[in-house]
Design a protein around this motif. Sequence first.
Motif, PDB file in Angstrom:
ATOM      1  N   PRO A  14       0.823  -1.416  -0.101  1.00 14.96           N
ATOM      2  CA  PRO A  14       0.073   0.082  -0.241  1.00 14.96           C
ATOM      3  C   PRO A  14       0.534   1.411   0.315  1.00 14.96           C
ATOM      4  N   VAL A  15       1.910   1.489   0.445  1.00 15.53           N
ATOM      5  CA  VAL A  15       3.182   2.469   1.162  1.00 15.53           C
ATOM      6  C   VAL A  15       4.073   1.534   0.540  1.00 15.53           C
ATOM      7  N   ASP A  16       4.881   1.543  -0.754  1.00 14.76           N
ATOM      8  CA  ASP A  16       6.303   1.185  -0.926  1.00 14.76           C
ATOM      9  C   ASP A  16       7.683   1.527   0.207  1.00 14.76           C
ATOM     10  N   PHE A  17       8.226   0.409   0.244  1.00 14.20           N
ATOM     11  CA  PHE A  17       9.402   1.502   0.681  1.00 14.20           C
ATOM     12  C   PHE A  17      10.712   0.892  -0.310  1.00 14.20           C
ATOM     13  N   VAL A  18      11.158   2.253  -0.047  1.00 15.43           N
ATOM     14  CA  VAL A  18      12.708   1.553  -0.744  1.00 15.43           C
ATOM     15  C   VAL A  18      13.599   2.042   0.096  1.00 15.43           C
ATOM     16  N   THR A  19      14.815   1.271  -0.264  1.00 16.95           N
ATOM     17  CA  THR A  19      16.195   1.398   0.177  1.00 16.95           C
ATOM     18  C   THR A  19      17.363   1.169  -0.266  1.00 16.95           C
ATOM     19  N   ASP A  20      18.728   2.080  -0.160  1.00 16.42           N
ATOM     20  CA  ASP A  20      20.330   0.993  -1.087  1.00 16.42           C
ATOM     21  C   ASP A  20      20.696   1.100   0.044  1.00 16.42           C
ATOM     22  N   GLY A  21      20.201   0.366   1.294  1.00 16.80           N
ATOM     23  CA  GLY A  21      20.888   0.710   2.864  1.00 16.80           C
ATOM     24  C   GLY A  21      21.239   1.402   3.304  1.00 16.80           C
ATOM     25  N   ARG A  27      20.169   5.489   1.801  1.00 16.65           N
ATOM     26  CA  ARG A  27      19.289   5.588   1.834  1.00 16.65           C
ATOM     27  C   ARG A  27      17.999   5.633   1.923  1.00 16.65           C
ATOM     28  N   ASN A  28      16.287   6.079   1.934  1.00 19.40           N
ATOM     29  CA  ASN A  28      15.509   5.807   2.440  1.00 19.40           C
ATOM     30  C   ASN A  28      14.267   6.336   1.553  1.00 19.40           C
ATOM     31  N   ALA A  29      13.392   5.455   1.343  1.00 19.40           N
ATOM     32  CA  ALA A  29      11.855   6.225   0.403  1.00 19.40           C
ATOM     33  C   ALA A  29      10.927   5.832   1.100  1.00 19.40           C
ATOM     34  N   GLU A  30       9.506   6.018   0.667  1.00 25.04           N
ATOM     35  CA  GLU A  30       8.142   5.919   0.943  1.00 25.04           C
ATOM     36  C   GLU A  30       7.736   6.152  -0.493  1.00 25.04           C
ATOM     37  N   VAL A  31       6.486   5.517  -1.123  1.00 28.69           N
ATOM     38  CA  VAL A  31       5.780   5.834  -2.521  1.00 28.69           C
ATOM     39  C   VAL A  31       4.570   5.699  -1.488  1.00 28.69           C
ATOM     40  N   MET A  44       0.599   9.440 -19.396  1.00 28.05           N
ATOM     41  CA  MET A  44       0.967  10.549 -18.639  1.00 28.05           C
ATOM     42  C   MET A  44       1.941  10.611 -19.186  1.00 28.05           C
ATOM     43  N   THR A  45       2.316  11.977 -18.794  1.00 27.06           N
ATOM     44  CA  THR A  45       3.933  13.625 -18.823  1.00 27.06           C
ATOM     45  C   THR A  45       4.176  12.929 -17.905  1.00 27.06           C
ATOM     46  N   PRO A  46       5.674  13.288 -18.162  1.00 26.08           N
ATOM     47  CA  PRO A  46       6.558  14.062 -16.876  1.00 26.08           C
ATOM     48  C   PRO A  46       6.177  14.734 -15.897  1.00 26.08           C
ATOM     49  N   GLU A  47       5.326  16.034 -16.380  1.00 32.08           N
ATOM     50  CA  GLU A  47       4.891  16.948 -15.677  1.00 32.08           C
ATOM     51  C   GLU A  47       3.821  16.133 -14.915  1.00 32.08           C
ATOM     52  N   ASP A  48       3.005  15.269 -15.681  1.00 36.53           N
ATOM     53  CA  ASP A  48       2.017  14.988 -14.735  1.00 36.53           C
ATOM     54  C   ASP A  48       2.755  13.696 -13.340  1.00 36.53           C
ATOM     55  N   LEU A  49       3.719  13.260 -13.407  1.00 37.08           N
ATOM     56  CA  LEU A  49       4.252  12.841 -12.813  1.00 37.08           C
ATOM     57  C   LEU A  49       4.825  13.127 -11.979  1.00 37.08           C
ATOM     58  N   ALA A  50       5.633  14.484 -11.902  1.00 40.21           N
ATOM     59  CA  ALA A  50       5.680  15.558 -11.019  1.00 40.21           C
ATOM     60  C   ALA A  50       4.865  16.312 -10.164  1.00 40.21           C
ATOM     61  N   ARG A  51       3.689  16.179 -10.446  1.00 41.80           N
ATOM     62  CA  ARG A  51       2.958  17.136  -9.550  1.00 41.80           C
ATOM     63  C   ARG A  51       2.093  16.255  -8.909  1.00 41.80           C
ATOM     64  N   GLY A  52       1.606  14.188  -9.424  1.00 41.95           N
ATOM     65  CA  GLY A  52       1.141  12.992  -8.821  1.00 41.95           C
ATOM     66  C   GLY A  52       2.418  12.877  -8.004  1.00 41.95           C
ATOM     67  N   ALA A  53       3.654  12.722  -8.306  1.00 40.55           N
ATOM     68  CA  ALA A  53       4.736  11.296  -6.898  1.00 40.55           C
ATOM     69  C   ALA A  53       4.082  11.947  -5.675  1.00 40.55           C
ATOM     70  N   ARG A  54       3.608  10.859  -5.173  1.00 41.74           N
ATOM     71  CA  ARG A  54       3.970  10.780  -2.998  1.00 41.74           C
ATOM     72  C   ARG A  54       4.886  10.291  -2.529  1.00 41.74           C
ATOM     73  N   ILE A  55       6.131  10.755  -2.839  1.00 39.02           N
ATOM     74  CA  ILE A  55       7.337  10.547  -2.575  1.00 39.02           C
ATOM     75  C   ILE A  55       8.356  11.419  -1.302  1.00 39.02           C
ATOM     76  N   THR A  56       8.309  10.371  -0.198  1.00 38.25           N
ATOM     77  CA  THR A  56       8.929  10.950   1.149  1.00 38.25           C
ATOM     78  C   THR A  56      10.016  10.446   1.344  1.00 38.25           C
ATOM     79  N   LEU A  57      11.138  11.419   1.544  1.00 35.96           N
ATOM     80  CA  LEU A  57      12.664  10.350   1.847  1.00 35.96           C
ATOM     81  C   LEU A  57      13.090  10.705   3.445  1.00 35.96           C
ATOM     82  N   ALA A  58      13.446   9.617   3.080  1.00 29.91           N
ATOM     83  CA  ALA A  58      14.248   8.789   4.898  1.00 29.91           C
ATOM     84  C   ALA A  58      15.428   9.448   5.248  1.00 29.91           C
TER      85      ALA A  58
END
Length: 262
Positions: free
Chosen positions: A166-173, A175-179, A248-262
């Motif tokens: 439901p909310v993705d978690f991404v890490t490189d060990g 940097r962390n992010a949630e989408v 979808m355009t790059p502008e659509d993605l830039a506006r609509g992305a819900r990314i939280t960096l940790a």
Amino acid sequence: MDDTGQHLDHMRRTAPLVQNITNYVAMNIMANVMLAAGASPAMVHAREEAAEFTGLAQALTINIGTLSPAWADAMLESAGAAQAQGTPWILDPVAVGATGYRRDIGARLLDLAPTVIRGNASEIMALAGADASGKGADTADAVSQAQEAASALARRTGGVVAVTGPVDFVTDGTRNAEVANGHALMPRVTALGCSLTGIVGAFTVGQDPFEATVAALAFFGLAGEQAAEGVRGPGTFQVAFIDALYTMTPEDLARGARITLA
């Protein structure tokens, strides 16, 4: 992170050739999803040619959903070729904890240092050797429960790990992010998760793997949100989803992305 839309723009301008060794269920929809997004998919899995074809591809994805000995050999040889030549490759460890055979192949692929590992919480936990509660290819664990295992896997492989849910978690060990993009209808269409792995592969070509993975997940999830508007159920959603990826355009993605960096 730079404008997320730039990652989509780069992927479309380069239209990367992505080799996908995936499962029987996923091949058709995965190819259509990748074409709609702007990539060039190739479904090449025969052992006699798979590793040779990896030399031509700009990225490789491996999905262990419908394993057999010949396919497993092709996967291992292609992953080895990708590692040797510095080609990004993505591991989708479908139901890796379900059987001993899957655990063995998953461990051997892990030793070949995937650029990105993408799976649900139970798959990531099982691949890391933690106790997991998956039911076949479905997860029975929450994304939050897999974060420690994901970080450990990222540090072990030197790559990126994405735990999708439901909310993705991404890490490189480090940097962390949630989408937080996505829609509840997405798991109701078979092979969309498998198709996401192909999108991640396309985004990683020529881009930072962590940032590219985050952008790919946001792109895919936002397309799901857009597709769900006005559809009646999973059947119409699948068609609308492919259209949403295409429009979808790059502008659509830039506006609509819900990314939280940790």
